[in-house]
Design a protein around this motif. Structure first.
Motif, mmCIF file in Angstrom:
data_model
loop_
_atom_site.group_PDB
_atom_site.id
_atom_site.type_symbol
_atom_site.label_atom_id
_atom_site.label_comp_id
_atom_site.label_asym_id
_atom_site.label_seq_id
_atom_site.Cartn_x
_atom_site.Cartn_y
_atom_site.Cartn_z
ATOM 1 N N ILE A 190 67.403 56.080 19.121
ATOM 2 C CA ILE A 190 66.462 56.341 18.021
ATOM 3 C C ILE A 190 65.589 57.551 18.341
ATOM 4 C CG2 ILE A 190 64.492 55.410 16.733
ATOM 5 C CD1 ILE A 190 65.765 52.626 17.129
ATOM 6 N N GLY A 191 65.099 57.619 19.569
ATOM 7 C CA GLY A 191 64.232 58.727 19.957
ATOM 8 C C GLY A 191 64.901 60.083 19.828
ATOM 9 N N SER A 192 66.149 60.167 20.231
ATOM 10 C CA SER A 192 66.862 61.452 20.125
ATOM 11 C C SER A 192 67.073 61.845 18.660
ATOM 12 C CB SER A 192 68.187 61.409 20.881
ATOM 13 O OG SER A 192 69.053 60.442 20.334
ATOM 14 N N ALA A 193 67.329 60.877 17.806
ATOM 15 C CA ALA A 193 67.495 61.164 16.375
ATOM 16 C C ALA A 193 66.177 61.626 15.755
ATOM 17 C CB ALA A 193 68.024 59.928 15.646
ATOM 18 N N LEU A 194 65.079 60.952 16.114
ATOM 19 C CA LEU A 194 63.770 61.361 15.589
ATOM 20 C C LEU A 194 63.376 62.736 16.103
ATOM 21 C CD1 LEU A 194 61.628 58.093 15.626
ATOM 22 C CD2 LEU A 194 62.683 59.246 13.684
ATOM 23 N N LEU A 195 63.659 63.008 17.369
ATOM 24 C CA LEU A 195 63.350 64.323 17.932
ATOM 25 C C LEU A 195 64.070 65.419 17.154
ATOM 26 C CD1 LEU A 195 62.062 66.109 20.107
ATOM 27 C CD2 LEU A 195 64.063 65.624 21.547
ATOM 28 N N SER A 196 65.326 65.209 16.887
ATOM 29 C CA SER A 196 66.115 66.186 16.145
ATOM 30 C C SER A 196 65.549 66.397 14.731
ATOM 31 C CB SER A 196 67.566 65.717 16.070
ATOM 32 O OG SER A 196 68.328 66.596 15.299
ATOM 33 N N THR A 197 65.215 65.316 14.059
ATOM 34 C CA THR A 197 64.709 65.392 12.689
ATOM 35 C C THR A 197 63.303 65.983 12.632
ATOM 36 O OG1 THR A 197 66.037 63.487 12.049
ATOM 37 C CG2 THR A 197 64.177 64.034 10.623
ATOM 38 N N PHE A 198 62.381 65.449 13.442
ATOM 39 C CA PHE A 198 60.987 65.899 13.395
ATOM 40 C C PHE A 198 60.811 67.330 13.883
ATOM 41 C CE2 PHE A 198 59.148 61.334 13.796
ATOM 42 C CZ PHE A 198 59.414 61.113 12.457
ATOM 43 N N SER A 199 61.645 67.771 14.806
ATOM 44 C CA SER A 199 61.518 69.125 15.345
ATOM 45 C C SER A 199 61.769 70.197 14.285
ATOM 46 C CB SER A 199 62.486 69.331 16.512
ATOM 47 O OG SER A 199 62.127 68.512 17.593
ATOM 48 N N GLN A 200 62.420 69.830 13.203
ATOM 49 C CA GLN A 200 62.684 70.780 12.127
ATOM 50 C C GLN A 200 61.428 71.107 11.321
ATOM 51 O OE1 GLN A 200 65.980 69.348 9.772
ATOM 52 N NE2 GLN A 200 67.181 68.884 11.605
ATOM 53 N N GLN A 201 60.444 70.179 11.301
ATOM 54 C CA GLN A 201 59.245 70.362 10.481
ATOM 55 C C GLN A 201 57.945 70.369 11.272
ATOM 56 O OE1 GLN A 201 59.227 67.311 7.525
ATOM 57 N NE2 GLN A 201 60.976 68.130 6.427
ATOM 58 N N TYR A 202 57.935 69.789 12.476
ATOM 59 C CA TYR A 202 56.696 69.593 13.215
ATOM 60 C C TYR A 202 56.809 70.115 14.644
ATOM 61 C CZ TYR A 202 56.249 66.227 9.399
ATOM 62 O OH TYR A 202 56.230 65.626 8.168
ATOM 63 N N GLN A 203 55.670 70.255 15.282
ATOM 64 C CA GLN A 203 55.623 70.557 16.708
ATOM 65 C C GLN A 203 55.754 69.221 17.438
ATOM 66 O OE1 GLN A 203 56.029 73.968 16.410
ATOM 67 N NE2 GLN A 203 54.934 73.923 18.299
ATOM 68 N N VAL A 204 56.840 69.036 18.172
ATOM 69 C CA VAL A 204 57.093 67.772 18.855
ATOM 70 C C VAL A 204 57.093 68.005 20.360
ATOM 71 C CG1 VAL A 204 58.683 65.832 19.159
ATOM 72 C CG2 VAL A 204 58.490 66.951 16.927
ATOM 73 N N ARG A 205 56.308 67.186 21.079
ATOM 74 C CA ARG A 205 56.316 67.180 22.543
ATOM 75 C C ARG A 205 57.090 65.953 23.000
ATOM 76 N NH1 ARG A 205 50.056 67.927 24.240
ATOM 77 N NH2 ARG A 205 49.555 69.340 22.538
ATOM 78 N N PRO A 206 58.322 66.135 23.450
ATOM 79 C CA PRO A 206 59.065 64.973 23.949
ATOM 80 C C PRO A 206 58.554 64.588 25.337
ATOM 81 C CG PRO A 206 60.408 66.952 24.113
ATOM 82 C CD PRO A 206 59.123 67.351 23.456
ATOM 83 N N ILE A 207 58.311 63.319 25.534
ATOM 84 C CA ILE A 207 57.900 62.801 26.839
ATOM 85 C C ILE A 207 59.066 61.965 27.365
ATOM 86 C CG2 ILE A 207 56.259 61.365 28.096
ATOM 87 C CD1 ILE A 207 54.905 63.803 26.962
ATOM 88 N N THR A 208 59.601 62.387 28.497
ATOM 89 C CA THR A 208 60.734 61.667 29.078
ATOM 90 C C THR A 208 60.381 61.203 30.482
ATOM 91 O OG1 THR A 208 61.689 63.708 29.901
ATOM 92 C CG2 THR A 208 62.414 62.967 27.742
#
Length: 76
Positions: free
Chosen positions: A12-30
């Motif tokens: 789920i996280g990888s799908a949201l990262l892909s989607t949200f990164s198109q419109q927002y500034q996303v900081r992935p925490i791994t």
């Protein structure tokens, strides 16, 4: 909008990262490959200028073991 997203290596996280990164500034925490995210992150700095936190990371087995041991010791 600035978003922190944990659990970005999961399904789920990888799908949201892909989607949200198109419109927002996303900081992935791994997490490290064999650990948990908590000891590795300076949360004060990580949360600076963040509007939303989406927490999808699961607790790792090693972290759960440490938590249970600490819980048992504090109950004594």
């Amino acid at each position: 909008m600035n978003i922190i997203l944990t659990g970005t290596t999961g399904f789920i996280g990888s799908a949201l990262l892909s989607t949200f990164s198109q419109q927002y500034q996303v900081r992935p925490i791994t997490r490290a490959e064999a650990g948990d995210i908590l000891p590795e992150i300076d949360w004060t700095q990580a949360l600076d200028n963040v509007d939303i936190v989406i927490h999808l990371a699961a607790i790792s087995t090693s972290c759960l073991t440490v938590f249970l041991i600490r819980s048992q010791n504090s109950a004594l």
